[in-house]
Design a protein around this motif. Structure first.
Motif, short mmCIF file in Angstrom:
data_model
loop_
_atom_site.label_atom_id
_atom_site.label_comp_id
_atom_site.label_asym_id
_atom_site.label_seq_id
_atom_site.Cartn_x
_atom_site.Cartn_y
_atom_site.Cartn_z
N SER A 1 1.92 -38.15 -18.71
CA SER A 1 2.43 -37.47 -17.50
C SER A 1 1.88 -38.06 -16.20
CB SER A 1 2.09 -35.98 -17.57
OG SER A 1 0.69 -35.81 -17.61
N TYR A 2 1.22 -39.20 -16.30
CA TYR A 2 0.62 -39.82 -15.12
C TYR A 2 1.39 -41.08 -14.70
CZ TYR A 2 -3.31 -36.83 -16.36
OH TYR A 2 -4.08 -35.75 -16.66
N GLY B 1 -14.60 -42.75 -3.30
CA GLY B 1 -14.13 -41.36 -3.29
C GLY B 1 -15.03 -40.43 -4.05
N ASP B 2 -14.77 -39.13 -3.87
CA ASP B 2 -15.54 -38.11 -4.56
C ASP B 2 -15.51 -38.32 -6.07
OD1 ASP B 2 -16.50 -36.72 -2.43
OD2 ASP B 2 -14.98 -35.15 -2.47
N SER B 3 -16.49 -37.74 -6.75
CA SER B 3 -16.48 -37.75 -8.21
C SER B 3 -15.36 -36.83 -8.68
CB SER B 3 -17.82 -37.24 -8.74
OG SER B 3 -18.86 -38.09 -8.31
N GLY B 4 -14.68 -37.23 -9.75
CA GLY B 4 -13.71 -36.35 -10.38
C GLY B 4 -12.31 -36.38 -9.79
N VAL B 5 -12.00 -37.39 -8.97
CA VAL B 5 -10.65 -37.43 -8.38
C VAL B 5 -9.69 -38.29 -9.19
CG1 VAL B 5 -11.41 -36.92 -6.03
CG2 VAL B 5 -11.25 -39.30 -6.78
N GLY B 6 -10.20 -38.89 -10.27
CA GLY B 6 -9.31 -39.64 -11.16
C GLY B 6 -9.49 -41.15 -11.14
N ASN C 1 -17.24 -48.78 -12.38
CA ASN C 1 -18.71 -48.72 -12.39
C ASN C 1 -19.31 -49.94 -11.68
OD1 ASN C 1 -17.75 -47.89 -15.50
ND2 ASN C 1 -18.90 -46.32 -14.40
N ASN D 1 -3.52 -38.16 -4.99
CA ASN D 1 -2.64 -37.77 -6.11
C ASN D 1 -1.67 -36.70 -5.66
OD1 ASN D 1 -3.44 -34.97 -7.25
ND2 ASN D 1 -5.39 -35.97 -6.81
N LYS E 1 1.32 -34.01 -7.33
CA LYS E 1 1.95 -33.46 -8.54
C LYS E 1 3.40 -33.10 -8.23
CE LYS E 1 -2.38 -31.65 -10.13
NZ LYS E 1 -3.24 -30.48 -10.17
N THR F 1 1.87 -36.34 -12.48
CA THR F 1 0.85 -36.61 -11.46
C THR F 1 0.95 -38.07 -11.06
OG1 THR F 1 -0.60 -34.95 -12.44
CG2 THR F 1 -1.62 -36.51 -10.91
N PHE G 1 -0.57 -41.18 -8.90
CA PHE G 1 -1.73 -41.72 -8.19
C PHE G 1 -1.31 -42.90 -7.33
CE2 PHE G 1 -3.94 -39.86 -11.91
CZ PHE G 1 -4.90 -39.12 -11.25
N ASP H 1 -15.58 -31.48 -10.62
CA ASP H 1 -14.35 -32.07 -11.18
C ASP H 1 -13.17 -31.12 -11.13
OD1 ASP H 1 -15.79 -34.31 -11.63
OD2 ASP H 1 -15.61 -34.32 -13.80
N SER I 1 -16.19 -36.82 -14.84
CA SER I 1 -16.50 -37.96 -13.97
C SER I 1 -17.96 -38.36 -14.15
CB SER I 1 -16.26 -37.58 -12.51
OG SER I 1 -17.22 -36.61 -12.10
N GLU J 1 -23.79 -43.89 -8.70
CA GLU J 1 -22.35 -43.76 -8.95
C GLU J 1 -21.79 -42.41 -8.52
OE1 GLU J 1 -20.56 -46.19 -12.17
OE2 GLU J 1 -22.35 -45.49 -13.21
N ASN K 1 -19.36 -35.32 -3.23
CA ASN K 1 -19.37 -33.96 -3.79
C ASN K 1 -20.47 -33.79 -4.84
OD1 ASN K 1 -17.97 -35.69 -5.49
ND2 ASN K 1 -16.46 -34.18 -6.13
#
Lengths: 145, 146
Positions: free
Chosen positions: A17-18, A33-38, A86, A129, A131, A136, A138, B44, B69, B90, B94
């Motif tokens: 679905s991406y 970018g922030d952690s957890g944004v994909g 990384n 992102n 939706k 979704t 990106f 997240d 993440s 890393e 946030n």
């Protein structure tokens, strides 16, 4: 240092679905970018794409002891798009210097610290992102927008 | 408050963890409890379904907890392993905000990496340990080679 993309100015792929739709306007695309944004999710989708598109080579923390530096510098690597996640762990000063002066390959680098790559502030990107209809999408946007 | 170590002054009897993804997947994931729920949601924006699964913020799908993440994993590593020092390079802004609000834990980085929301930290250097309660002071301490 602004250099137009050497290999491609667009990468498009799908994973369930991406949708990934990256407009590449510089030869080095640095994504912060922030952690957890994909960011790492997009990396995994590009890694999947690399199975079909031989120009794309992907490296992340799992490749730390697998000679990724040599793989990038190898002359047979000419004409590749290196996607590096990384980056703060994988890329030392020397490697960043090499990438900044590499005129035969293109790079998409995911990390936090762009130092040593000779990038200007407006060459740093974030993921956006959206939706829509259960999917979704990106894409890239300038970090300073 | 958390303790900030300069990379060069990490005590020999403390283990430094640079690869936060691997350490989380191997060790921290087994230690998670209800304290992790808020952290995972805050960083997240994912719901912790059970100890080893989360609900994706993007499509609501159920994912293994290894899909968190790196920043979120780093925060959880710090919270659940207070005898070790974790490299925070890393982490996104946030995740940094959460790290600097923790009651305890140990962090390091080659260069100053500080939350604008920091209140107070314990700074551990060659000259000993001092309490620092301002961003600018911590940045200056961290940038000082001595």
């Amino acid at each position: 240092m602004k250099i137009k993309p050497i290999i491609t100015n667009k990468i498009v792929t799908k994973h369930t679905s991406y949708d990934v739709d990256l407009d590449l306007t510089q030869n080095i695309t640095f994504i912060v970018g922030d952690s957890g944004v994909g960011k790492s999710a997009v990396f995994s989708f590009l890694q999947e794409l690399s199975a079909e598109d031989k120009r794309i080579k992907c490296f992340n923390y799992l490749d730390q002891n697998k000679g990724y530096k040599t793989a990038i510098k190898r002359t047979t690597s000419n004409g590749k798009i290196f996607v590096i996640d990384n980056a703060d762990i994988l890329l030392n000063d020397k490697m960043r210097q090499y990438i900044a002066s590499d005129s035969v390959n293109q790079y998409i680098i995911i990390g936090r610290n762009p130092s040593g790559l000779l990038l200007q502030q407006d060459e740093i990107y974030e993921l956006a992102n959206e939706k829509k209809s259960g999917r979704t999408n990106f894409r890239l946007k300038k970090a300073l927008e | 408050m958390i303790a900030v170590y300069k990379m060069k002054t990490i005590p020999k009897d403390m283990e430094l963890i640079k690869l936060n993804d691997i350490f989380f997947n191997k060790y921290t994931s087994e230690k998670l409890d209800e304290k992790a729920i808020d952290i995972i949601f805050k960083i997240d924006q994912s719901e912790m379904v059970d100890k080893f699964t989360i609900r994706s913020r993007f499509d609501g799908g159920i994912l293994n907890i290894d899909k968190l993440s790196t920043g979120c994993k780093t925060v959880l590593n710090i919270m659940y392993n207070k005898d070790k020092i974790f490299d925070i390079r890393e982490c996104g802004e946030n995740a940094l905000d959460v790290i600097y609000s923790l009651d305890n834990g140990n962090i390091t980085c080659d260069y100053p990496l500080i939350s604008f929301e920091m209140k107070k930290v314990k700074a551990v250097g060659k000259k000993g340990t001092i309490d620092i309660n301002s961003y600018d002071e911590l940045k200056e301490w961290w940038s000082d080679e001595n």
